[in-house]
Design an enzyme around this catalytic site. Structure first.
Site, PDB file in Angstrom:
ATOM      1  N   GLU A   1       0.809  -1.231   0.000  1.00  0.00           N
ATOM      2  CA  GLU A   1       0.000   0.000   0.000  1.00  0.00           C
ATOM      3  C   GLU A   1       0.838   1.275   0.000  1.00  0.00           C
ATOM      4  O   GLU A   1       0.616   2.189   0.821  1.00  0.00           O
ATOM      5  CB  GLU A   1      -0.949  -0.030   1.203  1.00  0.00           C
ATOM      6  CG  GLU A   1      -1.879  -1.241   1.186  1.00  0.00           C
ATOM      7  CD  GLU A   1      -2.798  -1.361   2.384  1.00  0.00           C
ATOM      8  OE1 GLU A   1      -3.426  -2.427   2.545  1.00  0.00           O
ATOM      9  OE2 GLU A   1      -2.906  -0.390   3.163  1.00  0.00           O
TER      10      GLU A   1
ATOM     11  N   ASP B   1     -12.205 -10.681   0.056  1.00  0.00           N
ATOM     12  CA  ASP B   1     -13.452 -10.871   0.783  1.00  0.00           C
ATOM     13  C   ASP B   1     -14.506 -10.046   0.041  1.00  0.00           C
ATOM     14  O   ASP B   1     -14.178  -9.114  -0.681  1.00  0.00           O
ATOM     15  CB  ASP B   1     -13.368 -10.510   2.270  1.00  0.00           C
ATOM     16  CG  ASP B   1     -12.565  -9.249   2.564  1.00  0.00           C
ATOM     17  OD1 ASP B   1     -11.862  -9.215   3.594  1.00  0.00           O
ATOM     18  OD2 ASP B   1     -12.637  -8.293   1.743  1.00  0.00           O
TER      19      ASP B   1
ATOM     20  N   ASN C   1       2.126  -5.259  -2.991  1.00  0.00           N
ATOM     21  CA  ASN C   1       0.727  -5.571  -2.671  1.00  0.00           C
ATOM     22  C   ASN C   1      -0.094  -4.292  -2.525  1.00  0.00           C
ATOM     23  O   ASN C   1       0.352  -3.341  -1.873  1.00  0.00           O
ATOM     24  CB  ASN C   1       0.695  -6.371  -1.350  1.00  0.00           C
ATOM     25  CG  ASN C   1      -0.612  -7.097  -1.117  1.00  0.00           C
ATOM     26  OD1 ASN C   1      -1.128  -7.775  -2.014  1.00  0.00           O
ATOM     27  ND2 ASN C   1      -1.164  -6.951   0.087  1.00  0.00           N
TER      28      ASN C   1
ATOM     29  N   GLU D   1      -6.029 -10.867  -0.778  1.00  0.00           N
ATOM     30  CA  GLU D   1      -6.761 -10.620   0.481  1.00  0.00           C
ATOM     31  C   GLU D   1      -8.268 -10.568   0.242  1.00  0.00           C
ATOM     32  O   GLU D   1      -8.979  -9.754   0.826  1.00  0.00           O
ATOM     33  CB  GLU D   1      -6.306  -9.280   1.102  1.00  0.00           C
ATOM     34  CG  GLU D   1      -4.823  -9.137   1.355  1.00  0.00           C
ATOM     35  CD  GLU D   1      -4.451  -7.843   2.092  1.00  0.00           C
ATOM     36  OE1 GLU D   1      -3.252  -7.524   2.111  1.00  0.00           O
ATOM     37  OE2 GLU D   1      -5.360  -7.185   2.650  1.00  0.00           O
TER      38      GLU D   1
ATOM     39  N   HIS E   1     -10.485  -6.560  -1.723  1.00  0.00           N
ATOM     40  CA  HIS E   1     -11.509  -6.348  -0.696  1.00  0.00           C
ATOM     41  C   HIS E   1     -12.660  -5.635  -1.403  1.00  0.00           C
ATOM     42  O   HIS E   1     -12.580  -4.435  -1.653  1.00  0.00           O
ATOM     43  CB  HIS E   1     -10.978  -5.465   0.435  1.00  0.00           C
ATOM     44  CG  HIS E   1      -9.855  -6.071   1.212  1.00  0.00           C
ATOM     45  ND1 HIS E   1     -10.017  -7.146   2.051  1.00  0.00           N
ATOM     46  CD2 HIS E   1      -8.542  -5.741   1.276  1.00  0.00           C
ATOM     47  CE1 HIS E   1      -8.858  -7.448   2.613  1.00  0.00           C
ATOM     48  NE2 HIS E   1      -7.947  -6.618   2.157  1.00  0.00           N
TER      49      HIS E   1
HETATM   50  O1  G3I Z   1      -2.995  -9.678  18.870  1.00  0.00           O
HETATM   51  C1  G3I Z   1      -3.423  -8.552  19.588  1.00  0.00           C
HETATM   52  C2  G3I Z   1      -4.097  -9.008  20.894  1.00  0.00           C
HETATM   53  O2  G3I Z   1      -3.108  -9.634  21.709  1.00  0.00           O
HETATM   54  C3  G3I Z   1      -4.667  -7.811  21.601  1.00  0.00           C
HETATM   55  O3  G3I Z   1      -5.378  -8.259  22.734  1.00  0.00           O
HETATM   56  C4  G3I Z   1      -5.655  -7.115  20.605  1.00  0.00           C
HETATM   57  C5  G3I Z   1      -6.294  -5.888  21.220  1.00  0.00           C
HETATM   58  O4  G3I Z   1      -5.442  -4.807  21.121  1.00  0.00           O
HETATM   59  O5  G3I Z   1      -4.947  -6.698  19.422  1.00  0.00           O
HETATM   60  C6  G3I Z   1      -4.443  -7.805  18.742  1.00  0.00           C
HETATM   61  O6  G3I Z   1      -3.761  -7.341  17.643  1.00  0.00           O
HETATM   62  C7  G3I Z   1      -4.626  -6.876  16.592  1.00  0.00           C
HETATM   63  C8  G3I Z   1      -4.388  -7.773  15.366  1.00  0.00           C
HETATM   64  O7  G3I Z   1      -5.100  -7.240  14.227  1.00  0.00           O
HETATM   65  C9  G3I Z   1      -4.848  -9.193  15.598  1.00  0.00           C
HETATM   66  O8  G3I Z   1      -6.209  -9.269  15.744  1.00  0.00           O
HETATM   67  C10 G3I Z   1      -4.159  -5.464  16.258  1.00  0.00           C
HETATM   68  O9  G3I Z   1      -4.482  -4.611  17.373  1.00  0.00           O
HETATM   69  C11 G3I Z   1      -4.899  -4.957  15.017  1.00  0.00           C
HETATM   70  O10 G3I Z   1      -4.375  -3.688  14.636  1.00  0.00           O
HETATM   71  C12 G3I Z   1      -4.654  -5.954  13.855  1.00  0.00           C
HETATM   72  O11 G3I Z   1      -5.435  -5.497  12.771  1.00  0.00           O
HETATM   73  C13 G3I Z   1      -5.003  -6.046  11.511  1.00  0.00           C
HETATM   74  C14 G3I Z   1      -4.738  -4.848  10.574  1.00  0.00           C
HETATM   75  O12 G3I Z   1      -4.455  -5.350   9.246  1.00  0.00           O
HETATM   76  C15 G3I Z   1      -3.557  -4.020  11.032  1.00  0.00           C
HETATM   77  O13 G3I Z   1      -2.373  -4.780  10.995  1.00  0.00           O
HETATM   78  C16 G3I Z   1      -6.156  -6.894  10.964  1.00  0.00           C
HETATM   79  O14 G3I Z   1      -6.288  -8.080  11.763  1.00  0.00           O
HETATM   80  C17 G3I Z   1      -5.869  -7.311   9.526  1.00  0.00           C
HETATM   81  O15 G3I Z   1      -7.005  -7.958   8.972  1.00  0.00           O
HETATM   82  C18 G3I Z   1      -5.537  -6.066   8.689  1.00  0.00           C
HETATM   83  O16 G3I Z   1      -5.163  -6.535   7.390  1.00  0.00           O
HETATM   84  C19 G3I Z   1      -4.870  -5.535   6.407  1.00  0.00           C
HETATM   85  C20 G3I Z   1      -3.714  -6.050   5.559  1.00  0.00           C
HETATM   86  O17 G3I Z   1      -2.597  -6.287   6.372  1.00  0.00           O
HETATM   87  C21 G3I Z   1      -3.382  -5.062   4.477  1.00  0.00           C
HETATM   88  N1  G3I Z   1      -4.567  -4.734   3.673  1.00  0.00           N
HETATM   89  C22 G3I Z   1      -5.759  -4.318   4.401  1.00  0.00           C
HETATM   90  C23 G3I Z   1      -6.084  -5.335   5.498  1.00  0.00           C
HETATM   91  C24 G3I Z   1      -7.308  -4.879   6.277  1.00  0.00           C
HETATM   92  O18 G3I Z   1      -7.040  -3.693   6.966  1.00  0.00           O
END
Ligand code: G3I
Length: 370
Positions: free
Chosen positions: A179, A289, A221, A287, A257
């Site tokens: 991105e 959905d 990506n 990715e 997406h």
């Molecule tokens: O693992 C921790 C957990 O220990 C903690 O209790 C919880 C609450 O703070 O957070 C958890 O981490 C979260 C993680 O997802 C796992 O669920 C992070 O805060 C959260 O920021 C993270 O979000 C991810 C996001 O990218 C940011 O990295 C999403 O799951 C993921 O689906 C999303 O994926 C992105 C791709 O990488 C790039 N393209 C878009 C896509 C959607 O935004």
């Protein structure tokens, strides 16, 4: 010739999908079938995941890898998650745990536990792994923003070198840069990396990744750049420039997406894949959905619309020799980032009870050429 036929059938399909959506809208307007917008959960009467497919066999038959984004916590705690994953998928992407933020939250301190658990599961189940993502502004710890340009250059190189060499031989591919193009397609996105290092940070990231793991496929990506448009053209120009500059890039990931009521046309996706392939690049859907929350009509009509969108987009990859993989951003509606970001929805192939939705059969049909 094949490509013209594909283009023609895609145009027909595109038109047919448009008609389907118009029909459902008309039906909803006359209240013919509307159950209104269903919130999550949306249990379907589909067959259990253990009794259908395996989807990975259908994909293998089409010469493709079929993947899903995963989290080690669900692998460790949910038997149905594990059973569905190992039966239907051949390619795993770490949804979060291989990003800069969780791996090097503190400068110089590396935590590979989450990524290692995902790799171990994959290797125990004959699956490949894609690392995601080495350089992304969306999951970079705050300390990176405090660095001077020379410090940032060293920190980025050190992060890529340390992470890619740790997983060398265990990952088949990396999303090296994610991105980097501005949302409106006007140019490079303004990030801690582009501000501190200028546009060359992208080439530097790919060169460093190749040195650290010569065996991994290296991808750029992006989202909202799958079909036609300014952003799609910016991505094309970016990777064309990298190729012409001798930068070791192997391909482009199209995140996909999409919303069932507005998605890139299959013919445009095919044309975009073809021009990238003509540069000697691989492409993959990275990715996917399909949101249906705002789609009109009854639950059954919305699930059927979703099935067609999944089918027609995956069929583009199935028909394109240089498209080597399709990855879904999760696989059960029980676990999707969409709910928190766009509102409760049902964007994936299996419902919360790990029953196969019509979407699953749409994808299976696409791989089987049906
Ligand atoms: O693992 C921790 C957990 O220990 C903690 O209790 C919880 C609450 O703070 O957070 C958890 O981490 C979260 C993680 O997802 C796992 O669920 C992070 O805060 C959260 O920021 C993270 O979000 C991810 C996001 O990218 C940011 O990295 C999403 O799951 C993921 O689906 C999303 O994926 C992105 C791709 O990488 C790039 N393209 C878009 C896509 C959607 O935004």
């Amino acid at each position: 010739m094949l490509r013209t036929k594909v283009a023609m059938s895609l145009n027909v399909r595109g038109a047919r999908l448009g008609m389907l959506l118009a029909l459902v809208t008309a039906l909803a307007a006359c209240g013919g079938g509307g159950d209104g917008v269903a919130s999550t959960p949306m249990p379907t009467s589909g067959p259990p995941a253990a009794s259908v497919g395996p989807l990975r066999d259908a994909a293998t038959g089409a010469g493709k890898w079929v993947g899903a984004a995963v989290q080690s916590g669900y692998i460790a705690s949910e038997p149905d998650y594990v059973a569905t994953l190992s039966r239907h998928f051949s390619y795993l992407t770490a949804e979060y745990e291989m990003k800069w933020d969780p791996i090097q939250r503190e400068q110089g301190v590396f935590d590979f536990s989450g990524g290692d658990a995902i790799v171990a599961f994959a290797e125990a189940n004959g699956m490949r792994v894609k690392g995601h993502a080495l350089v992304w502004h969306g999951a970079t710890p705050p300390w990176v923003g405090t660095l001077s340009p020379p410090e940032l250059r060293d920190a980025m190189a050190n992060h890529i070198r340390t992470v890619a060499s740790h997983y060398r031989g265990h990952v088949a591919a990396w999303d090296v840069v994610n991105e980097a193009i501005a949302t409106d397609g006007s140019g490079l996105r303004d990030t801690v990396f582009s501000r501190g290092l200028g546009p060359d940070y992208i080439a530097a990231a790919f060169r460093t990744a190749r040195e650290a793991d010569p065996g991994a496929l290296l991808f750029y990506n992006e989202y909202d750049a799958e079909g036609k448009g300014l952003k799609s053209d910016r991505v094309y120009e970016l990777v064309q420039g990298l190729k012409q500059g001798g930068v070791p890039i192997d391909g482009v990931g199209m995140q996909m997406h999409v919303d069932a009521t507005s998605y890139p046309q299959p013919a445009d996706i095919a044309a975009n894949m073809q021009r990238l392939a003509a540069l000697g690049l691989l492409v993959n859907i990275s990715e996917m959905d399909v949101r249906i929350r705002t789609a009109p009509g009854s639950t059954a009509q919305r699930l059927d619309l979703q099935k067609h969108v999944f089918h027609d987009i995956v069929a583009v990859c199935a028909a394109e020799a240089r498209c080597h993989a399709v990855t879904f951003w999760g696989f059960s509606d029980k676990h999707s980032w969409i709910d928190a970001f766009f509102g409760a929805d049902n964007p994936l192939l299996f419902d919360e009870g790990y029953r196969a939705k019509p979407a699953f059969f749409g994808v299976e049909d696409a791989f089987l050429g049906r």
